[in-house]
Write an enzyme that holds these catalytic residues in place. Structure first.
Site, PDB file in Angstrom:
ATOM      1  N   LEU A  15       0.851  -1.181   0.000  1.00  0.00           N
ATOM      2  CA  LEU A  15       0.000   0.000   0.000  1.00  0.00           C
ATOM      3  C   LEU A  15       0.894   1.240   0.000  1.00  0.00           C
ATOM      4  O   LEU A  15       2.094   1.142   0.232  1.00  0.00           O
ATOM      5  CB  LEU A  15      -0.916  -0.006   1.227  1.00  0.00           C
ATOM      6  CG  LEU A  15      -1.858  -1.206   1.347  1.00  0.00           C
ATOM      7  CD1 LEU A  15      -2.612  -1.164   2.669  1.00  0.00           C
ATOM      8  CD2 LEU A  15      -2.827  -1.245   0.173  1.00  0.00           C
ATOM      9  N   SER A  16       0.308   2.401  -0.255  1.00  0.00           N
ATOM     10  CA  SER A  16       1.142   3.602  -0.296  1.00  0.00           C
ATOM     11  C   SER A  16       1.861   3.802   1.027  1.00  0.00           C
ATOM     12  O   SER A  16       3.001   4.265   1.060  1.00  0.00           O
ATOM     13  CB  SER A  16       0.305   4.829  -0.647  1.00  0.00           C
ATOM     14  OG  SER A  16      -0.714   5.046   0.307  1.00  0.00           O
ATOM     15  N   GLU A  17       1.209   3.433   2.164  1.00  0.00           N
ATOM     16  CA  GLU A  17       1.870   3.520   3.456  1.00  0.00           C
ATOM     17  C   GLU A  17       1.361   2.436   4.396  1.00  0.00           C
ATOM     18  O   GLU A  17       0.188   2.050   4.351  1.00  0.00           O
ATOM     19  CB  GLU A  17       1.656   4.894   4.103  1.00  0.00           C
ATOM     20  CG  GLU A  17       2.584   5.970   3.574  1.00  0.00           C
ATOM     21  CD  GLU A  17       1.870   7.246   3.221  1.00  0.00           C
ATOM     22  OE1 GLU A  17       2.560   8.202   2.844  1.00  0.00           O
ATOM     23  OE2 GLU A  17       0.639   7.299   3.294  1.00  0.00           O
ATOM     24  N   THR A  18       2.270   1.973   5.239  1.00  0.00           N
ATOM     25  CA  THR A  18       1.963   1.065   6.345  1.00  0.00           C
ATOM     26  C   THR A  18       2.497   1.717   7.613  1.00  0.00           C
ATOM     27  O   THR A  18       3.629   2.215   7.627  1.00  0.00           O
ATOM     28  CB  THR A  18       2.625  -0.303   6.135  1.00  0.00           C
ATOM     29  OG1 THR A  18       2.069  -0.918   4.966  1.00  0.00           O
ATOM     30  CG2 THR A  18       2.396  -1.213   7.332  1.00  0.00           C
ATOM     31  N   HIS A  38      -2.341  10.523   6.125  1.00  0.00           N
ATOM     32  CA  HIS A  38      -3.348   9.466   6.234  1.00  0.00           C
ATOM     33  C   HIS A  38      -2.935   8.363   7.210  1.00  0.00           C
ATOM     34  O   HIS A  38      -3.790   7.801   7.904  1.00  0.00           O
ATOM     35  CB  HIS A  38      -3.782   8.969   4.844  1.00  0.00           C
ATOM     36  CG  HIS A  38      -3.213   7.697   4.333  1.00  0.00           C
ATOM     37  ND1 HIS A  38      -2.002   7.612   3.716  1.00  0.00           N
ATOM     38  CD2 HIS A  38      -3.734   6.440   4.314  1.00  0.00           C
ATOM     39  CE1 HIS A  38      -1.780   6.365   3.331  1.00  0.00           C
ATOM     40  NE2 HIS A  38      -2.815   5.626   3.686  1.00  0.00           N
TER      41      HIS A  38
END
Length: 306
Positions: free
Chosen positions: A43-46, A75
């Site tokens: 994902l774009s960020e974890t 986010h």
């Protein structure tokens, strides 16, 4: 083993907004393991939730893209705040509205976050921007930026908004365009962007295209974000970019004293519409305080077996 949850952030609707993986009880993971897990989620960020260094704070957050760690991101802050509230209070909600404040330690410093949850699967969080946006004096050629984004020079800029470089911890080239049709046309060429984009805060700046108005009737601005250096072709909602945009709005729109509440929509072209709430407080003509918020809905949960 560590539990995890997947949230869609900056949306109250599942399968919209920006997906985020939240990994709880993550103290046992080292840097290499967290990076590998972030690549696995892809994902774009974890965000990894760890024990706070200051015992009066709620948690320490480590934020990873598939390629590297970030000192701050919007986010993950919103999603982690809502996730921690659900994890602590989910069983006792019973339809009641609960408001609470959390202090989250991030690479950029402590971040104060207010959370409101009304039911077990959705919530709203708003955080104080830990660092106000700063404009860089690095020269940027509008023509070069336009070529890398597939935009003609006459489509770039509106009113007194111009291409500029801003950062509130993560740098962005802010690219104002005339209207929604110009924003929809934008398409980032990774090779060209790497050649023309400036470096700031030790990293290649990403592209943030924006215009006034929006598809959603409440939106004050419409935006798109491209981060080819992070392996992100396009991001459906980017709180750190809105943090940078706050500085440009204050400078270009000449905001007067008082509170200014705005809504930025993003992700429309991706089929993942997002709404990001932005509050700017001005004392005289000076920007003194910025808050960013949005909703988050849980869509999945599970357990890491590594």
């Amino acid at each position: 083993m560590s539990d995890y949850a997947i949230y869609d952030v900056f949306s109250d609707t599942a399968l919209a907004g920006n997906p985020l993986a939240v990994v709880f009880d993550a103290d046992r993971f080292d840097d290499a393991q967290m990076q590998a897990i972030a690549r696995e989620f892809n994902l774009s960020e974890t965000v990894f939730v760890r024990t706070a260094e200051n015992p009066v704070h709620t948690a320490k957050l480590r934020i990873f893209t598939p390629g590297r760690e970030l000192p701050f991101a919007g986010h993950p802050t919103v999603g982690a705040a809502v996730a921690l509230a659900h994890r602590r209070l989910g069983a006792s909600l019973a339809g009641n509205r609960i408001d609470l404040v959390k202090m989250l330690e991030e690479g950029i410093g402590p971040v104060r976050c207010a959370v409101r949850i009304d039911r077990e699967t959705a919530g709203f969080a708003e955080f104080d921007l830990p660092r106000l946006a700063r404009r860089s004096g690095i020269g940027i050629l509008r023509e070069d930026i336009g070529t890398a984004l597939g935009l003609d020079p006459h489509e770039i800029g509106f009113e007194n908004h111009e291409v500029s470089l801003w950062s509130a911890g993560v740098p962005f080239v802010l690219v104002p365009v005339h209207d929604l049709s110009a924003a929809a046309k934008a398409e980032c060429d990774p090779a060209l962007w790497e050649r023309v984009a400036p470096m700031a805060d030790g990293q290649l700046a990403s592209a943030y295209v924006y215009c006034r108005g929006g598809v959603h009737h409440t939106a004050d601005f419409h935006a798109r974000m491209f981060a080819p250096a992070e392996g992100i072709a396009e991001d459906p909602a980017t709180g750190s970019a809105v943090a940078a945009l706050s500085g440009a709005i204050h400078e270009h729109d000449g905001l007067r004293e008082g509170n200014h509440a705005l809504v930025i929509e993003q992700g429309v072209e991706m089929g993942r519409p997002s709404l990001i709430h932005l509050h700017l407080d001005c004392t005289g003509r000076e920007l003194t305080h910025v808050r960013i918020g949005g909703e988050a809905v849980r869509i999945a949960e599970g357990r890491l077996l590594v």
